[in-house]
Design an enzyme around this catalytic site. Structure first.
Site, PDB file in Angstrom:
ATOM      1  N   SER A  48     -86.631 -15.721  71.395  1.00 27.48           N
ATOM      2  CA  SER A  48     -88.064 -16.141  70.839  1.00 27.48           C
ATOM      3  C   SER A  48     -88.926 -15.929  71.559  1.00 27.48           C
ATOM      4  O   SER A  48     -90.031 -15.513  70.895  1.00 27.48           O
ATOM      5  CB  SER A  48     -88.164 -17.461  70.444  1.00 27.48           C
ATOM      6  OG  SER A  48     -87.009 -17.889  69.407  1.00 27.48           O
ATOM      7  N   ALA A  50     -89.490 -13.544  73.214  1.00 26.00           N
ATOM      8  CA  ALA A  50     -90.308 -12.049  73.655  1.00 26.00           C
ATOM      9  C   ALA A  50     -91.460 -12.059  72.406  1.00 26.00           C
ATOM     10  O   ALA A  50     -91.908 -10.843  72.282  1.00 26.00           O
ATOM     11  CB  ALA A  50     -89.003 -11.441  73.458  1.00 26.00           C
ATOM     12  N   GLY A  54     -99.076 -15.637  71.116  1.00 28.74           N
ATOM     13  CA  GLY A  54    -100.219 -16.664  71.543  1.00 28.74           C
ATOM     14  C   GLY A  54     -99.736 -16.581  73.154  1.00 28.74           C
ATOM     15  O   GLY A  54     -99.064 -14.887  73.600  1.00 28.74           O
ATOM     16  N   GLY A  55    -100.140 -17.327  74.010  1.00 29.49           N
ATOM     17  CA  GLY A  55    -100.069 -17.126  75.274  1.00 29.49           C
ATOM     18  C   GLY A  55    -100.168 -18.224  76.374  1.00 29.49           C
ATOM     19  O   GLY A  55     -99.143 -18.648  75.541  1.00 29.49           O
ATOM     20  N   GLU A 120    -108.053 -21.246  71.024  1.00 27.62           N
ATOM     21  CA  GLU A 120    -106.826 -21.290  69.882  1.00 27.62           C
ATOM     22  C   GLU A 120    -106.970 -22.548  68.959  1.00 27.62           C
ATOM     23  O   GLU A 120    -107.724 -23.598  69.675  1.00 27.62           O
ATOM     24  CB  GLU A 120    -105.732 -21.261  70.374  1.00 27.62           C
ATOM     25  CG  GLU A 120    -105.014 -19.800  70.476  1.00 27.62           C
ATOM     26  CD  GLU A 120    -103.432 -19.252  70.751  1.00 27.62           C
ATOM     27  OE1 GLU A 120    -102.503 -20.675  71.141  1.00 27.62           O
ATOM     28  OE2 GLU A 120    -103.546 -18.167  70.307  1.00 27.62           O
ATOM     29  N   HIS A 239     -96.115 -21.841  60.759  1.00 30.62           N
ATOM     30  CA  HIS A 239     -97.132 -21.520  61.450  1.00 30.62           C
ATOM     31  C   HIS A 239     -98.311 -21.089  59.749  1.00 30.62           C
ATOM     32  O   HIS A 239     -97.281 -20.749  59.146  1.00 30.62           O
ATOM     33  CB  HIS A 239     -97.046 -20.315  61.953  1.00 30.62           C
ATOM     34  CG  HIS A 239     -98.143 -19.293  62.937  1.00 30.62           C
ATOM     35  ND1 HIS A 239     -99.120 -18.518  62.056  1.00 30.62           N
ATOM     36  CD2 HIS A 239     -98.513 -19.206  64.004  1.00 30.62           C
ATOM     37  CE1 HIS A 239     -99.917 -18.452  62.763  1.00 30.62           C
ATOM     38  NE2 HIS A 239     -99.375 -18.758  64.527  1.00 30.62           N
ATOM     39  N   ARG A 285    -102.391 -26.970  63.771  1.00 28.05           N
ATOM     40  CA  ARG A 285    -101.873 -25.725  62.595  1.00 28.05           C
ATOM     41  C   ARG A 285    -101.381 -26.909  61.695  1.00 28.05           C
ATOM     42  O   ARG A 285    -101.502 -26.579  60.465  1.00 28.05           O
ATOM     43  CB  ARG A 285    -100.599 -25.582  64.058  1.00 28.05           C
ATOM     44  CG  ARG A 285     -99.904 -24.073  63.035  1.00 28.05           C
ATOM     45  CD  ARG A 285     -99.551 -24.040  63.949  1.00 28.05           C
ATOM     46  NE  ARG A 285    -100.539 -22.837  65.193  1.00 28.05           N
ATOM     47  CZ  ARG A 285     -99.504 -22.516  66.362  1.00 28.05           C
ATOM     48  NH1 ARG A 285     -97.754 -22.291  66.851  1.00 28.05           N
ATOM     49  NH2 ARG A 285    -100.408 -21.618  67.330  1.00 28.05           N
ATOM     50  N   HIS A 344     -91.790 -22.363  62.251  1.00 25.66           N
ATOM     51  CA  HIS A 344     -92.178 -21.447  63.708  1.00 25.66           C
ATOM     52  C   HIS A 344     -92.097 -22.271  65.327  1.00 25.66           C
ATOM     53  O   HIS A 344     -91.900 -20.963  65.684  1.00 25.66           O
ATOM     54  CB  HIS A 344     -93.764 -21.258  63.952  1.00 25.66           C
ATOM     55  CG  HIS A 344     -94.161 -20.563  65.003  1.00 25.66           C
ATOM     56  ND1 HIS A 344     -94.106 -19.346  65.262  1.00 25.66           N
ATOM     57  CD2 HIS A 344     -95.571 -21.410  66.084  1.00 25.66           C
ATOM     58  CE1 HIS A 344     -94.913 -18.725  66.332  1.00 25.66           C
ATOM     59  NE2 HIS A 344     -95.560 -19.247  66.597  1.00 25.66           N
ATOM     60  N   GLU A 368     -87.721 -24.632  73.858  1.00 26.59           N
ATOM     61  CA  GLU A 368     -87.949 -25.465  72.602  1.00 26.59           C
ATOM     62  C   GLU A 368     -86.795 -26.510  72.514  1.00 26.59           C
ATOM     63  O   GLU A 368     -86.753 -27.000  71.459  1.00 26.59           O
ATOM     64  CB  GLU A 368     -88.096 -24.210  71.332  1.00 26.59           C
ATOM     65  CG  GLU A 368     -88.057 -24.670  70.045  1.00 26.59           C
ATOM     66  CD  GLU A 368     -88.553 -23.343  69.068  1.00 26.59           C
ATOM     67  OE1 GLU A 368     -88.901 -22.573  69.364  1.00 26.59           O
ATOM     68  OE2 GLU A 368     -88.520 -23.657  68.118  1.00 26.59           O
ATOM     69  N   ARG A 379     -97.266 -29.141  68.154  1.00 30.75           N
ATOM     70  CA  ARG A 379     -97.416 -28.673  69.464  1.00 30.75           C
ATOM     71  C   ARG A 379     -98.666 -28.095  69.064  1.00 30.75           C
ATOM     72  O   ARG A 379     -98.813 -27.295  68.654  1.00 30.75           O
ATOM     73  CB  ARG A 379     -96.605 -27.365  69.283  1.00 30.75           C
ATOM     74  CG  ARG A 379     -96.964 -26.505  70.587  1.00 30.75           C
ATOM     75  CD  ARG A 379     -95.712 -26.496  71.119  1.00 30.75           C
ATOM     76  NE  ARG A 379     -95.631 -25.749  70.327  1.00 30.75           N
ATOM     77  CZ  ARG A 379     -96.189 -23.520  69.552  1.00 30.75           C
ATOM     78  NH1 ARG A 379     -96.669 -23.016  70.823  1.00 30.75           N
ATOM     79  NH2 ARG A 379     -95.842 -22.360  68.890  1.00 30.75           N
ATOM     80  N   SER A 384     -96.163 -24.126  74.082  1.00 27.75           N
ATOM     81  CA  SER A 384     -94.563 -24.283  74.141  1.00 27.75           C
ATOM     82  C   SER A 384     -94.414 -22.905  75.688  1.00 27.75           C
ATOM     83  O   SER A 384     -93.233 -23.224  76.107  1.00 27.75           O
ATOM     84  CB  SER A 384     -93.616 -23.393  73.142  1.00 27.75           C
ATOM     85  OG  SER A 384     -94.786 -22.444  72.182  1.00 27.75           O
TER      86      SER A 384
END
Ligand code: SIN
Length: 541
Positions: A48, A50, A54-55, A120, A239, A285, A344, A368, A379, A384
């Site tokens: 996941s 990869a 987001g950053g 964000e 998400h 979120r 998500h 995760e 979250r 993450s």
């Protein structure tokens, strides 16, 4: 646990199960101590991390602080975040970003070389470090893979998936694993003094997810079956802006687009978020995902409108999203992007302490699959990858400090195959086909989506538990991989039934209020979840 197995490998040093960001970074931090990493696919594929658009959240700006980052994390987590964990993680963020930059991650920077930071949802500051706008996951994984390949103390074995923890003398002593292509391949025993689970989340238990589809809660199920304490499994994050193009896994329209001013509209062109939350599209979120879910259920279509905020700049600033839109025949410069909530992230997982230790001696969990207390019920975006880095470093320190005498060895010498099999119970009867029960998996994913999804209620959760129990009976003798998935599904649904309130990513239509008396994490074992499931089975349909 002893299973019959064809081959025994004695691993020198720790064994890491999983090769996403969490697994690879932990391995690198252990160097020069020897470590073996089991990867179900070729490195970089099927993880996941990869795909993360987001950053990494880190309070690096002059107008920001780790305390503010921790406050936002605690607020988003809706009353069940461990504040000490949140603060310590926020405080370590800058060091971990520097580590990744040192490994060659090309983070976006300004002309003076400072990290560019974007905004964000539910962050009170511009605090997310990115790569080429929305390509952080891929770029970080490339840097980690390069470093892992160049580190002689790390041995990576690709194409191997673990199904069971091996227990000996009251502690975890390795894993039983097999070829990842064949759920019925003969198990191999990888014996190791320390096992680090880094197997990812549960997305593939749902009909549409942003995770690679093979990520289906197998690691969590494996740990629970061995008796590990599980925390917060009911808290599942959806998400709000999966791109609704009938694909699974579904591409995401990153939350950073809303950070840049993109808005949610329906087919009439009207915005609906301002009436729901003062932060509108930048509300937490879970709030946005539920609002989109309700709007769709009320018969509307929902779109993310980036035209005014970004226009043609989207292609340059968010190349990954632009690529997904192009593939789907959508031009976001001139038309809004159709969106819907998709599974998500899983806030719950194998319970760990502040060093990443689980309740089972010899077993650690990171990323995760773990529940460290950082995310609580919901979250905060871009926390993450940060959590995986911080806990990966802590686990590496804890494990290597307990093995101070370990020496660097060439990778080829780290595994010593011994001829098997070891004595163990007779294998059970093999089913007639060797394929994963695809129809049963389809049914499991449908029931998880319909009854353990964005919004749940007691009747639906009871139905889900009964269905999972029936599937388990009908698939008796199914692969261990499928049993792990059913185990995880049981834990999520049982904990969701037990939590009679709405909080963060757990919304109960029959208990819409948040109950201050339930403001604590869930701790649950598989035996407890099975007791809840048995009770649900006794309830008349
Ligand atoms: C996104 O870019 O919207 C996803 C980021 C995250 O899940 O942290």
């Amino acid at each position: 646990m002893t299973l019959p197995h064809d081959t025994l490998f004695d691993v020198d040093g720790a064994l890491i199960v999983g090769a996403g960001l969490a697994g690879l970074y932990t391995a690198l931090r252990m160097a020069p101590h020897p470590v073996t990493v089991l990867s179900p696919m070729a490195l970089g594929e099927g993880a996941s991390s990869a795909w993360a658009q987001g950053g990494i959240a880190a309070a690096l700006g002059d107008d920001d602080s780790p305390a503010a980052h921790a406050r936002d994390t605690v607020a988003a987590g809706a009353g069940t975040v461990d504040p000490a964990v949140a603060l310590s993680v926020a405080e370590e963020a800058a060091k971990r970003i520097e580590d990744l930059a040192g490994l060659g991650t090309p983070f976006d920077r300004d002309a003076a070389g400072r990290f560019l930071q974007s905004r964000e949802a539910a962050h009170s500051a511009h605090r997310v470090v990115r790569v080429k706008g929305d390509a952080a996951g891929r770029a970080i994984m490339q840097a980690l893979i390069g470093a892992v390949r160049a580190t002689p103390s790390i041995r990576v074995i690709e194409g191997i998936e673990a199904d069971d923890l091996a227990l000996a003398g009251g502690r975890v002593a390795g894993v039983f694993a097999r070829s990842a292509c064949d759920p019925w391949a003969a198990p191999m025993l990888f014996r190791a003094p320390q096992v680090v689970l880094a197997t990812g989340g549960i997305g593939g238990l749902y009909r549409i997810t942003s995770n690679p589809s093979r990520v289906r809660g197998q690691g969590l199920g494996m740990a629970a079956r061995a008796g590990a304490m599980i925390a917060d499994p009911e808290f599942v994050q959806f998400h709000p802006t999966g791109i609704a193009v009938d694909r699974d896994p579904a591409p995401l329209a990153s939350e950073a687009l809303r950070g840049e001013g993109a808005v949610l509209i329906d087919e009439t062109g009207a915005r609906f978020m301002p009436a729901i939350h003062p932060d509108a599209e930048l509300a937490p979120r879970d709030v946005v995902a539920r609002a989109v879910h309700h709007h769709i259920n009320a018969g509307h279509r929902v779109f993310l409108d980036t035209r005014a905020a970004l226009g043609a700049r989207l292609a340059e600033q968010f190349p990954t999203v632009a690529g997904y839109c192009r593939e789907a025949g959508i031009d976001p410069a001139v038309e809004p992007i159709p969106v819907a909530p998709i599974q998500h992230y899983h806030m719950g997982g194998v319970r760990t302490d502040a060093a990443g230790r689980t309740s089972l001696d010899g077993l650690w969990a990171v990323g995760e699959v773990a529940c460290t207390g950082l995310h609580g019920a919901n979250r905060l975006a871009s926390n993450s990858l940060l959590e995986a880095l911080v806990f990966g470093a802590r686990i590496a320190t804890a494990i290597t400090e307990t093995a101070p005498g370990a020496t660097v060895q060439p990778a080829g010498a780290l595994l010593t195959p011994e001829p098997g099999p070891e004595p163990g119970p007779e294998p059970g009867p093999e089913p007639e086909t060797d394929t994963l029960p695809e129809a049963a998996l389809g049914e499991l994913r449908r029931i998880m989506t319909a009854d353990v999804g964005v919004e749940r209620d007691g009747a639906g959760l009871t139905r889900a538990l009964r269905t999972i129990a029936r599937i388990e009976r009908e698939c008796e003798g199914a692969s261990r991989a499928f049993l792990n998935m059913l185990t995880t599904a049981t834990l999520v649904a049982a904990a969701a039934l037990r939590r009679t309130e709405s909080r963060g990513g757990h919304a109960r239509a029959d208990y819409p209020e948040t109950d201050p008396a339930q403001a604590r994490p869930t701790l649950i074992t598989l035996d407890q979840a099975l007791a809840i499931r048995a009770e649900a089975e006794e309830t008349a349909p």
